[in-house]
Design an enzyme around this catalytic site. Structure first.
Site, PDB file in Angstrom:
ATOM      1  N   ASN A  13       0.989  -1.304   0.143  1.00 16.19           N
ATOM      2  CA  ASN A  13      -0.181   0.013  -0.019  1.00 16.19           C
ATOM      3  C   ASN A  13       0.915   1.176   0.098  1.00 16.19           C
ATOM      4  O   ASN A  13       1.480   1.765   1.013  1.00 16.19           O
ATOM      5  CB  ASN A  13      -0.868  -0.276   1.239  1.00 16.19           C
ATOM      6  N   ARG A 103      -2.465  -1.994  -3.625  1.00 21.34           N
ATOM      7  CA  ARG A 103      -3.715  -0.707  -3.734  1.00 21.34           C
ATOM      8  C   ARG A 103      -3.327   0.446  -4.849  1.00 21.34           C
ATOM      9  O   ARG A 103      -2.085   0.741  -4.838  1.00 21.34           O
ATOM     10  CB  ARG A 103      -3.609   0.227  -2.456  1.00 21.34           C
ATOM     11  N   ASP A 161      -9.189   1.996  -5.188  1.00 17.53           N
ATOM     12  CA  ASP A 161      -9.997   2.735  -4.432  1.00 17.53           C
ATOM     13  C   ASP A 161     -11.177   3.319  -5.024  1.00 17.53           C
ATOM     14  O   ASP A 161     -12.126   3.751  -4.167  1.00 17.53           O
ATOM     15  CB  ASP A 161      -8.962   3.888  -3.980  1.00 17.53           C
ATOM     16  N   ASN A 239      -6.164  12.582   7.006  1.00 14.11           N
ATOM     17  CA  ASN A 239      -5.828  13.836   6.312  1.00 14.11           C
ATOM     18  C   ASN A 239      -6.426  14.236   5.208  1.00 14.11           C
ATOM     19  O   ASN A 239      -6.772  15.095   5.281  1.00 14.11           O
ATOM     20  CB  ASN A 239      -4.298  13.506   5.917  1.00 14.11           C
ATOM     21  N   GLY A 360     -11.700  10.309  12.254  1.00 14.89           N
ATOM     22  CA  GLY A 360     -13.112   9.637  12.746  1.00 14.89           C
ATOM     23  C   GLY A 360     -12.967   8.828  14.039  1.00 14.89           C
ATOM     24  O   GLY A 360     -14.004   8.953  14.728  1.00 14.89           O
TER      25      GLY A 360
HETATM   26  P1  ADP Z   1      -4.102   9.337   6.565  1.00 19.40           P
HETATM   27  O1  ADP Z   1      -5.077   9.952   6.073  1.00 19.40           O
HETATM   28  O2  ADP Z   1      -2.821  10.151   6.177  1.00 19.40           O
HETATM   29  O3  ADP Z   1      -3.987   7.903   6.717  1.00 19.40           O
HETATM   30  P2  ADP Z   1      -4.754   9.208   9.363  1.00 19.40           P
HETATM   31  O4  ADP Z   1      -5.920   8.436   9.137  1.00 19.40           O
HETATM   32  O5  ADP Z   1      -3.810   8.935  10.233  1.00 19.40           O
HETATM   33  O6  ADP Z   1      -4.016   9.914   8.155  1.00 19.40           O
HETATM   34  O7  ADP Z   1      -5.495  10.777  10.087  1.00 19.40           O
HETATM   35  C1  ADP Z   1      -4.610  11.638  10.625  1.00 19.40           C
HETATM   36  C2  ADP Z   1      -5.543  12.598  11.345  1.00 19.40           C
HETATM   37  O8  ADP Z   1      -5.963  12.041  12.410  1.00 19.40           O
HETATM   38  C3  ADP Z   1      -4.684  13.784  11.966  1.00 19.40           C
HETATM   39  O9  ADP Z   1      -5.644  15.243  11.383  1.00 19.40           O
HETATM   40  C4  ADP Z   1      -4.568  13.759  13.090  1.00 19.40           C
HETATM   41  O10 ADP Z   1      -4.404  14.930  13.946  1.00 19.40           O
HETATM   42  C5  ADP Z   1      -6.002  13.128  13.357  1.00 19.40           C
HETATM   43  N1  ADP Z   1      -5.610  12.508  14.823  1.00 19.40           N
HETATM   44  C6  ADP Z   1      -5.109  11.239  15.177  1.00 19.40           C
HETATM   45  N2  ADP Z   1      -5.328  11.072  16.374  1.00 19.40           N
HETATM   46  C7  ADP Z   1      -6.133  12.009  16.919  1.00 19.40           C
HETATM   47  C8  ADP Z   1      -6.639  12.473  18.305  1.00 19.40           C
HETATM   48  N3  ADP Z   1      -6.603  11.515  19.166  1.00 19.40           N
HETATM   49  N4  ADP Z   1      -7.580  13.367  18.097  1.00 19.40           N
HETATM   50  C9  ADP Z   1      -7.757  14.078  17.150  1.00 19.40           C
HETATM   51  N5  ADP Z   1      -7.422  13.865  16.030  1.00 19.40           N
HETATM   52  C10 ADP Z   1      -6.726  12.735  15.882  1.00 19.40           C
END
Ligand code: ADP
Length: 424
Positions: A13, A103, A161, A239, A360
């Site tokens: 991935n 992916r 995707d 993100n 989320g």
């Molecule tokens: P990607 O899309 O790069 O895979 P992730 O799914 O890891 O990213 O999501 C990253 C986001 O999740 C960032 O904005 C980060 O701040 C947020 N995040 C991670 N842990 C927390 C938390 N405990 N509270 C609020 N936001 C969080």
């Protein structure tokens, strides 16, 4: 070499600056919750030009090293060799890999489902490089590099995707611009489909086990538990961020479109804005395509509004004292609620709302703020459960008409499942 009923699956991935790889052994049909990988690796080449940091976990240990690399695809050989060499060895050699799953971000119109990689499929992926320049080109390089490392005898599979959204009705795919644009490929494809697919199925399993859409309202002794929810909105908030409206397990609407720039406000992406703003920027502010691309993808969203960061944790930390951080959070919630309303309209109602990915899964204040505004749809959170949810649970109050779930996304596992389905 395959032992009957057993399948060794390697999943690759790749992103624009990272590659994640997992290796699992399935002994029969895949269970609903992923078993821990036997081996996993991550390569990161975004921090320092010409260097890649590699982390490998296997046999109960973790290993780290730094490598000099000429191009991103060059990380694949040293990473994969740790599968069959050294202290992280879990197989005898590449011939023990049953299938490699990749992916691939953009499958365009051509790929409506997972495909076994052939020269024609590679040509197809190449055709969509212009649609997803940051992704498809690198993914194609990874496919070709993997072929070199594991040899042509090991089958490779592309999991797209976009494929989960192939079931969108035609009127949701076609943009209201001259129809000739659609004929040239400009359409709503949607993204994050591997995550939306996993999370919607996992949520249906959880709700089915709990007694269906009415959740805890179902009484033992009733003739039949209610059917699992038909109308679900999955909120992938990382993100990048997108929603999918899922009806009976099929995607019927989604917020991302021709590119992952449409829809929700994101960490550094704007999401949907008036296209007239772009015309204005080109005509009166001298913007060109590259500059617009950079501003809208890298300098907008939470980062652009707050001026602090695109990372939700930093926005949360700053919002009590910094007005722009508070504004960024408020816009994020407003846009999310607005798009959830749109998805609920597409579904004709709502049975379950599912939160996944970094924000989320982890950002309780965001879920709280969004669900408070969604009370009119019958959404009611249990604040205690929301504050510290276990993963893969229902956090709605007992009387909530709409179930609300937090589900940990498992994209690599979904790719492994697709590989298993394909090879069976
Ligand atoms: P990607 O899309 O790069 O895979 P992730 O799914 O890891 O990213 O999501 C990253 C986001 O999740 C960032 O904005 C980060 O701040 C947020 N995040 C991670 N842990 C927390 C938390 N405990 N509270 C609020 N936001 C969080």
């Amino acid at each position: 070499m395959e032992v009957a009923g057993r399948m060794n699956i390697l999943v690759l991935n790749g992103g624009s600056s990272t590659l994640k790889a997992t290796f699992r052994r399935l002994n029969g049909a895949p269970p609903p919750v992923p078993p821990a990988p036997l081996w996993n690796a991550q390569a990161d080449w975004g921090r320092q030009p010409g260097k890649a940091q590699i982390r490998v976990g296997a046999n109960g240990q973790r290993f780290e090293r730094e490598l000099d690399i000429e191009a991103p695809a060059a990380v694949l050989q040293p990473v994969l060799e740790t599968l069959w060499r050294g202290p992280s060895k879990v197989i005898g050699g590449p011939e023990d890999i049953g299938v490699v799953g990749h992916r691939v971000v953009h499958g365009g119109h051509a790929f409506q489902q997972t495909a076994r990689i052939t020269p024609e499929v590679k040509d197809g992926i190449r055709r969509y490089v212009d649609f997803a320049p940051e992704h498809n080109r690198l993914e194609l390089e990874a496919i070709e590099a993997a072929e070199q490392v594991v040899g042509p005898a090991v089958p490779q599979v592309a999991v797209f995707d976009t494929a989960f959204h192939a079931t969108l009705p035609f009127y949701a795919k076609v943009y209201p611009v001259p129809y000739a644009w659609y004929e040239r490929g400009v359409a709503r494809y949607g993204f994050h489909g591997i995550s939306h697919q996993y999370v919607s199925r996992r949520a249906a399993e959880i709700l089915g086990r709990n007694g269906g859409a009415a959740g805890s309202a179902w009484q033992h002794g009733q003739a039949e538990p209610p059917a699992p929810p038909q109308r679900m909105i999955t909120c992938h908030l990382g993100n990048g961020a997108s929603l999918a409206a899922v009806c009976g397990g099929k995607s019927i609407d989604t917020t991302m479109g021709f590119t992952p720039l449409e829809g929700l406000m994101m960490g550094t992406r704007s999401g949907s804005i008036d296209p007239g703003i772009l015309i204005y920027a080109v005509r009166h502010r001298g913007y060109g395509a590259d500059q617009l691309d950079r501003v809208l993808n890298k300098e907008s969203g939470l980062k652009g509004v707050s001026g602090i960061s695109g990372d939700m944790r930093e926005i949360l930390a700053a919002r009590d004292t910094n007005e722009r951080a508070r504004l960024a959070f408020d816009i994020y919630v407003y846009r999310l609620v607005r798009e959830i309303g749109g998805m609920a309209a597409s579904l004709g109602g709502l049975d379950a709302l599912v939160f996944t990915a970094g924000i989320g899964e982890n950002c309780a204040p965001l879920r709280q703020a969004a669900c408070e505004r969604l009370g009119f749809l019958g959404v009611q959170l249990d604040s205690g459960k929301n504050a510290a949810p276990e993963m893969d649970t229902d956090i709605a109050s007992a009387g909530s008409r709409v179930r609300v779930l937090v589900v940990h996304t498992e994209e690599d596992w979904e790719i492994a499942r697709e590989c298993w389905r394909m090879m069976r």
